[in-house]
Design a protein around this motif. Structure first.
Motif, PDB file in Angstrom:
ATOM      1  N   GLU A   1       0.841  -1.204   0.000  1.00  0.00           N
ATOM      2  CA  GLU A   1       0.000   0.000   0.000  1.00  0.00           C
ATOM      3  C   GLU A   1       0.873   1.250   0.000  1.00  0.00           C
ATOM      4  O   GLU A   1       0.612   2.214  -0.727  1.00  0.00           O
ATOM      5  CB  GLU A   1      -0.929  -0.008   1.201  1.00  0.00           C
ATOM      6  CG  GLU A   1      -1.846   1.213   1.236  1.00  0.00           C
ATOM      7  CD  GLU A   1      -2.536   1.405   2.574  1.00  0.00           C
ATOM      8  OE1 GLU A   1      -3.458   2.232   2.638  1.00  0.00           O
ATOM      9  OE2 GLU A   1      -2.137   0.759   3.546  1.00  0.00           O
ATOM     10  N   ALA A   2       1.922   1.235   0.820  1.00  0.00           N
ATOM     11  CA  ALA A   2       2.811   2.391   0.882  1.00  0.00           C
ATOM     12  C   ALA A   2       3.557   2.592  -0.426  1.00  0.00           C
ATOM     13  O   ALA A   2       3.713   3.722  -0.907  1.00  0.00           O
ATOM     14  CB  ALA A   2       3.798   2.227   2.037  1.00  0.00           C
ATOM     15  N   PHE A   3       4.031   1.489  -1.026  1.00  0.00           N
ATOM     16  CA  PHE A   3       4.820   1.598  -2.254  1.00  0.00           C
ATOM     17  C   PHE A   3       3.994   2.042  -3.447  1.00  0.00           C
ATOM     18  O   PHE A   3       4.528   2.641  -4.382  1.00  0.00           O
ATOM     19  CB  PHE A   3       5.477   0.251  -2.573  1.00  0.00           C
ATOM     20  CG  PHE A   3       6.547  -0.141  -1.600  1.00  0.00           C
ATOM     21  CD1 PHE A   3       7.355   0.810  -0.996  1.00  0.00           C
ATOM     22  CD2 PHE A   3       6.739  -1.465  -1.258  1.00  0.00           C
ATOM     23  CE1 PHE A   3       8.325   0.459  -0.083  1.00  0.00           C
ATOM     24  CE2 PHE A   3       7.724  -1.839  -0.342  1.00  0.00           C
ATOM     25  CZ  PHE A   3       8.521  -0.869   0.250  1.00  0.00           C
ATOM     26  N   THR A   4       2.715   1.732  -3.450  1.00  0.00           N
ATOM     27  CA  THR A   4       1.871   2.067  -4.603  1.00  0.00           C
ATOM     28  C   THR A   4       0.979   3.271  -4.305  1.00  0.00           C
ATOM     29  O   THR A   4       1.154   4.340  -4.876  1.00  0.00           O
ATOM     30  CB  THR A   4       1.009   0.859  -5.014  1.00  0.00           C
ATOM     31  OG1 THR A   4       0.218   0.430  -3.892  1.00  0.00           O
ATOM     32  CG2 THR A   4       1.885  -0.284  -5.474  1.00  0.00           C
TER      33      THR A   4
ATOM     34  N   PHE B   1       0.502   5.306  -1.516  1.00  0.00           N
ATOM     35  CA  PHE B   1       1.101   6.502  -0.927  1.00  0.00           C
ATOM     36  C   PHE B   1       2.087   7.168  -1.879  1.00  0.00           C
ATOM     37  O   PHE B   1       2.248   8.381  -1.872  1.00  0.00           O
ATOM     38  CB  PHE B   1       1.793   6.157   0.388  1.00  0.00           C
ATOM     39  CG  PHE B   1       0.836   5.870   1.512  1.00  0.00           C
ATOM     40  CD1 PHE B   1      -0.520   6.118   1.368  1.00  0.00           C
ATOM     41  CD2 PHE B   1       1.290   5.361   2.720  1.00  0.00           C
ATOM     42  CE1 PHE B   1      -1.410   5.851   2.388  1.00  0.00           C
ATOM     43  CE2 PHE B   1       0.406   5.090   3.757  1.00  0.00           C
ATOM     44  CZ  PHE B   1      -0.951   5.340   3.590  1.00  0.00           C
ATOM     45  N   MET B   2       2.758   6.360  -2.708  1.00  0.00           N
ATOM     46  CA  MET B   2       3.690   6.947  -3.670  1.00  0.00           C
ATOM     47  C   MET B   2       2.947   7.837  -4.663  1.00  0.00           C
ATOM     48  O   MET B   2       3.371   8.971  -4.935  1.00  0.00           O
ATOM     49  CB  MET B   2       4.442   5.841  -4.413  1.00  0.00           C
ATOM     50  CG  MET B   2       5.443   6.363  -5.429  1.00  0.00           C
ATOM     51  SD  MET B   2       6.237   5.031  -6.357  1.00  0.00           S
ATOM     52  CE  MET B   2       4.844   4.384  -7.285  1.00  0.00           C
ATOM     53  N   LEU B   3       1.841   7.330  -5.185  1.00  0.00           N
ATOM     54  CA  LEU B   3       1.062   8.129  -6.126  1.00  0.00           C
ATOM     55  C   LEU B   3       0.484   9.367  -5.443  1.00  0.00           C
ATOM     56  O   LEU B   3       0.546  10.477  -5.986  1.00  0.00           O
ATOM     57  CB  LEU B   3      -0.064   7.283  -6.716  1.00  0.00           C
ATOM     58  CG  LEU B   3       0.312   6.277  -7.803  1.00  0.00           C
ATOM     59  CD1 LEU B   3      -0.899   5.433  -8.175  1.00  0.00           C
ATOM     60  CD2 LEU B   3       0.858   6.983  -9.034  1.00  0.00           C
ATOM     61  N   GLU B   4      -0.083   9.169  -4.274  1.00  0.00           N
ATOM     62  CA  GLU B   4      -0.721  10.292  -3.590  1.00  0.00           C
ATOM     63  C   GLU B   4       0.305  11.350  -3.181  1.00  0.00           C
ATOM     64  O   GLU B   4       0.079  12.548  -3.367  1.00  0.00           O
ATOM     65  CB  GLU B   4      -1.473   9.765  -2.369  1.00  0.00           C
ATOM     66  CG  GLU B   4      -2.670   8.904  -2.720  1.00  0.00           C
ATOM     67  CD  GLU B   4      -3.176   8.081  -1.543  1.00  0.00           C
ATOM     68  OE1 GLU B   4      -4.215   7.420  -1.702  1.00  0.00           O
ATOM     69  OE2 GLU B   4      -2.526   8.100  -0.479  1.00  0.00           O
ATOM     70  N   ALA B   5       1.443  10.909  -2.637  1.00  0.00           N
ATOM     71  CA  ALA B   5       2.454  11.874  -2.200  1.00  0.00           C
ATOM     72  C   ALA B   5       3.069  12.615  -3.376  1.00  0.00           C
ATOM     73  O   ALA B   5       3.416  13.790  -3.279  1.00  0.00           O
ATOM     74  CB  ALA B   5       3.546  11.154  -1.405  1.00  0.00           C
ATOM     75  N   THR B   6       3.201  11.920  -4.510  1.00  0.00           N
ATOM     76  CA  THR B   6       3.823  12.538  -5.679  1.00  0.00           C
ATOM     77  C   THR B   6       2.922  13.588  -6.311  1.00  0.00           C
ATOM     78  O   THR B   6       3.374  14.674  -6.695  1.00  0.00           O
ATOM     79  CB  THR B   6       4.176  11.468  -6.721  1.00  0.00           C
ATOM     80  OG1 THR B   6       5.055  10.507  -6.124  1.00  0.00           O
ATOM     81  CG2 THR B   6       4.847  12.091  -7.928  1.00  0.00           C
ATOM     82  N   PHE B   7       1.645  13.303  -6.407  1.00  0.00           N
ATOM     83  CA  PHE B   7       0.760  14.147  -7.205  1.00  0.00           C
ATOM     84  C   PHE B   7      -0.223  14.988  -6.380  1.00  0.00           C
ATOM     85  O   PHE B   7      -0.883  15.866  -6.935  1.00  0.00           O
ATOM     86  CB  PHE B   7      -0.035  13.286  -8.200  1.00  0.00           C
ATOM     87  CG  PHE B   7       0.818  12.665  -9.260  1.00  0.00           C
ATOM     88  CD1 PHE B   7       1.260  13.416 -10.337  1.00  0.00           C
ATOM     89  CD2 PHE B   7       1.207  11.339  -9.178  1.00  0.00           C
ATOM     90  CE1 PHE B   7       2.056  12.859 -11.320  1.00  0.00           C
ATOM     91  CE2 PHE B   7       2.006  10.762 -10.156  1.00  0.00           C
ATOM     92  CZ  PHE B   7       2.423  11.530 -11.230  1.00  0.00           C
ATOM     93  N   PHE B   8      -0.316  14.713  -5.076  1.00  0.00           N
ATOM     94  CA  PHE B   8      -1.281  15.466  -4.277  1.00  0.00           C
ATOM     95  C   PHE B   8      -0.904  16.947  -4.211  1.00  0.00           C
ATOM     96  O   PHE B   8      -1.777  17.827  -4.279  1.00  0.00           O
ATOM     97  CB  PHE B   8      -1.358  14.866  -2.869  1.00  0.00           C
ATOM     98  CG  PHE B   8      -2.513  15.383  -2.059  1.00  0.00           C
ATOM     99  CD1 PHE B   8      -3.802  15.329  -2.549  1.00  0.00           C
ATOM    100  CD2 PHE B   8      -2.314  15.922  -0.790  1.00  0.00           C
ATOM    101  CE1 PHE B   8      -4.868  15.791  -1.806  1.00  0.00           C
ATOM    102  CE2 PHE B   8      -3.374  16.387  -0.037  1.00  0.00           C
ATOM    103  CZ  PHE B   8      -4.655  16.323  -0.544  1.00  0.00           C
ATOM    104  N   GLY B   9       0.403  17.236  -4.075  1.00  0.00           N
ATOM    105  CA  GLY B   9       0.835  18.627  -4.053  1.00  0.00           C
ATOM    106  C   GLY B   9       0.546  19.339  -5.363  1.00  0.00           C
ATOM    107  O   GLY B   9       0.157  20.515  -5.375  1.00  0.00           O
ATOM    108  N   VAL B  10       0.725  18.630  -6.480  1.00  0.00           N
ATOM    109  CA  VAL B  10       0.398  19.210  -7.788  1.00  0.00           C
ATOM    110  C   VAL B  10      -1.094  19.525  -7.859  1.00  0.00           C
ATOM    111  O   VAL B  10      -1.509  20.593  -8.333  1.00  0.00           O
ATOM    112  CB  VAL B  10       0.810  18.253  -8.916  1.00  0.00           C
ATOM    113  CG1 VAL B  10       0.402  18.816 -10.282  1.00  0.00           C
ATOM    114  CG2 VAL B  10       2.304  17.981  -8.875  1.00  0.00           C
ATOM    115  N   MET B  11      -1.897  18.597  -7.358  1.00  0.00           N
ATOM    116  CA  MET B  11      -3.346  18.781  -7.408  1.00  0.00           C
ATOM    117  C   MET B  11      -3.787  19.975  -6.580  1.00  0.00           C
ATOM    118  O   MET B  11      -4.680  20.738  -6.984  1.00  0.00           O
ATOM    119  CB  MET B  11      -4.017  17.498  -6.906  1.00  0.00           C
ATOM    120  CG  MET B  11      -5.527  17.461  -7.060  1.00  0.00           C
ATOM    121  SD  MET B  11      -6.157  15.860  -6.506  1.00  0.00           S
ATOM    122  CE  MET B  11      -7.925  16.109  -6.749  1.00  0.00           C
ATOM    123  N   LEU B  12      -3.148  20.180  -5.422  1.00  0.00           N
ATOM    124  CA  LEU B  12      -3.558  21.268  -4.543  1.00  0.00           C
ATOM    125  C   LEU B  12      -2.972  22.618  -4.950  1.00  0.00           C
ATOM    126  O   LEU B  12      -3.651  23.646  -4.880  1.00  0.00           O
ATOM    127  CB  LEU B  12      -3.142  20.953  -3.098  1.00  0.00           C
ATOM    128  CG  LEU B  12      -3.933  19.881  -2.367  1.00  0.00           C
ATOM    129  CD1 LEU B  12      -3.369  19.683  -0.967  1.00  0.00           C
ATOM    130  CD2 LEU B  12      -5.410  20.221  -2.293  1.00  0.00           C
TER     131      LEU B  12
END
Length: 467
Positions: A100-103, A105-116
């Motif tokens: 879960e962390a490798f997939t 959280f990786m996607l969310e952490a990478t792109f969440f800042g871009v989204m916000l």
């Protein structure tokens, strides 16, 4: 009921999961909704979709953060309260949580800042891609959590070596038939939860006669999505019932409040199960229907709780009422969404005030259904924490005392009530202010200052702030 470390740890787990599950159940669906709205804005150029997106992304951010915080505590208590479970099943559950962390959280952490924060810093297509990746990350997260929980419900693909449960076939563990039923069931529950909240928000604005353009998008799209999804959800709910009947027949008997074997089996629609006397009080039931639901035959024999050893029988009260609450909320969502679309086709959706009130008041239906479904699944699994392999009473950390758990339960209760109450209050504040205030905040204006700089703000952020 004696308050020993086992029962207190179960209460603590139930308390924490109740607070936690409401946020993933909302953000999984809302993330997909936001990605869809951004895609529609990109495809059509309609500025209303942008205003709706800018409004809901703030609520998504708060809900996402609260889900992360409450989720960390969920993982933490596996080590503090359920040490034997962690030790014996770690070779399977540890990697699943790690994936879960490798997939996810990786996607969310990478792109969440871009989204916000990246709207004005990246291209429109890349921004849409980031929204899709965040949505995909939330779904990946639910995938691995459901893989973990489904394995605990129906353990497959494992071997036991020196008392430890180790993986023997990862494909069967991750992609087994039970998982492939339960994961879509949870995803659809999340989508329906968000759909009903969005539709309820639109109905609230129409009733208040504010934000009418944006409210129309929320109301129409929310009800339309729910109308399409709820029949599919009912189908997967039926498949889930079939797996319970096949793999956890004692849970199925508890859900039906069937104390003894019957032929034919009656369906108890509503009653008060008396666990002491092992009978149903004030029962409303239909003969033969229970057999038909379980087997497809109106006269087939069906099992009761007395068919199983007493030490293997689950509680009845919570699974019985939990299942009916979940099913009742599903039927409520079906009725509201389909009736709403009939009114929309007749051009009366936004003028039928009694229906708008019903839609608004139905906003918690998805949350209730999700929580009730989890209660049914988890309490109905008792007395096993890993079904058929590890009993709940044997999974608790050996050195744990009643005082330890009682203190942590009280502390968690106080912190969670304060933390979640503040979060819900702030979300309510955002909902009350509505899309216009969201656009003003993003554009850098304030409510006390007219949008005199709307053109400048639109140039800077790409927002169109006029109605």
């Amino acid at each position: 009921m004696e308050l020993d470390p086992v029962i207190l740890s179960r209460i603590q787990f139930g308390f924490l999961i109740t607070f936690h599950i409401i946020f993933p159940a909302f953000t999984i669906g809302l993330g997909a909704w936001l990605a869809t709205r951004e895609g529609m804005r990109l495809f059509t150029g309609n500025p209303v979709y942008r205003r709706v997106f800018d409004f809901w992304i703030r609520i998504f951010a708060i809900s996402f953060a609260m889900g992360v915080v409450t989720g960390i505590v969920m993982a933490f208590q596996f080590g503090t309260n359920w040490g034997v479970l962690a030790e014996r099943t770690g070779p399977i559950q540890g990697p699943l949580l790690g994936y879960e962390a490798f997939t996810a959280f990786m996607l969310e952490a990478t792109f969440f800042g871009v989204m916000l924060l990246g709207r004005a810093r990246v291209g429109a297509r890349f921004y849409f891609f980031a929204c899709c990746m965040v949505s995909l990350g939330t779904m990946f997260s639910s995938f691995w959590i459901l893989a973990n929980n489904s394995w605990m419900q129906v353990p497959v693909g494992h071997a036991i070596v020196d008392g430890k449960i180790i993986p023997a076939d990862w494909r069967e563990i991750v992609l087994g038939p039970v998982m492939m039923v339960r994961w879509p069931h949870m995803l659809l529950a999340a989508f329906l939860t968000s759909s009903m909240c969005i539709a309820a928000t639109g109905a609230w604005y129409v009733l208040r006669d504010v934000h009418r353009t944006e409210a129309g998008v929320m109301l129409h799209w929310g009800l339309g999505l729910a109308a399409v999804l709820i029949p599919i959800q009912l189908f997967f709910g039926h498949l889930t019932g079939e797996y319970v009947l096949k793999h956890q027949p004692a849970k199925f008997a508890a859900i039906e409040a069937r104390w003894h074997p019957e032929q034919p089996g009656a369906e108890v629609w509503l009653a008060w199960p008396d666990e002491t006397e092992r009978r149903n009080l004030f029962a409303i039931e239909t003969p033969g229907v229970g057999s038909f639901i379980a087997t497809g035959s109106w006269t087939a024999p069906v099992q009761g709780l007395s068919d199983f050893p007493e030490e293997d029988q689950p509680p009845v009260l919570i699974p019985f009422f939990g299942f009916r609450a979940m099913a009742g909320m599903g039927l409520l969502m079906l009725g509201i969404s389909w009736l709403g679309n009939v009114l929309r086709w007749r051009g009366r959706l936004e003028t039928t005030r009694w229906f708008l009130w019903g839609t608004f008041l139905a906003f918690p239906s998805g949350f209730i259904a999700t929580i009730a479904g989890w209660y049914t699944a988890e309490v109905g699994r008792q007395p096993w924490v890993v079904y058929g392999l590890l009993r709940t009473k044997d999974a608790v950390t050996p050195a744990l005392t009643t005082t330890d758990v009682l203190v942590s339960l009280v502390v968690y209760g106080l912190v969670y009530v304060g933390f979640v109450s503040f979060g819900i209050w702030y979300i309510y504040k955002l909902l009350r202010d509505g899309p216009t205030r969201a656009v003003e905040a993003i554009a850098g204006t304030t409510p006390s200052r007219p949008l005199a700089y709307a053109g400048q703000a639109a140039s800077a952020t790409g927002a169109i702030v006029r109605e």
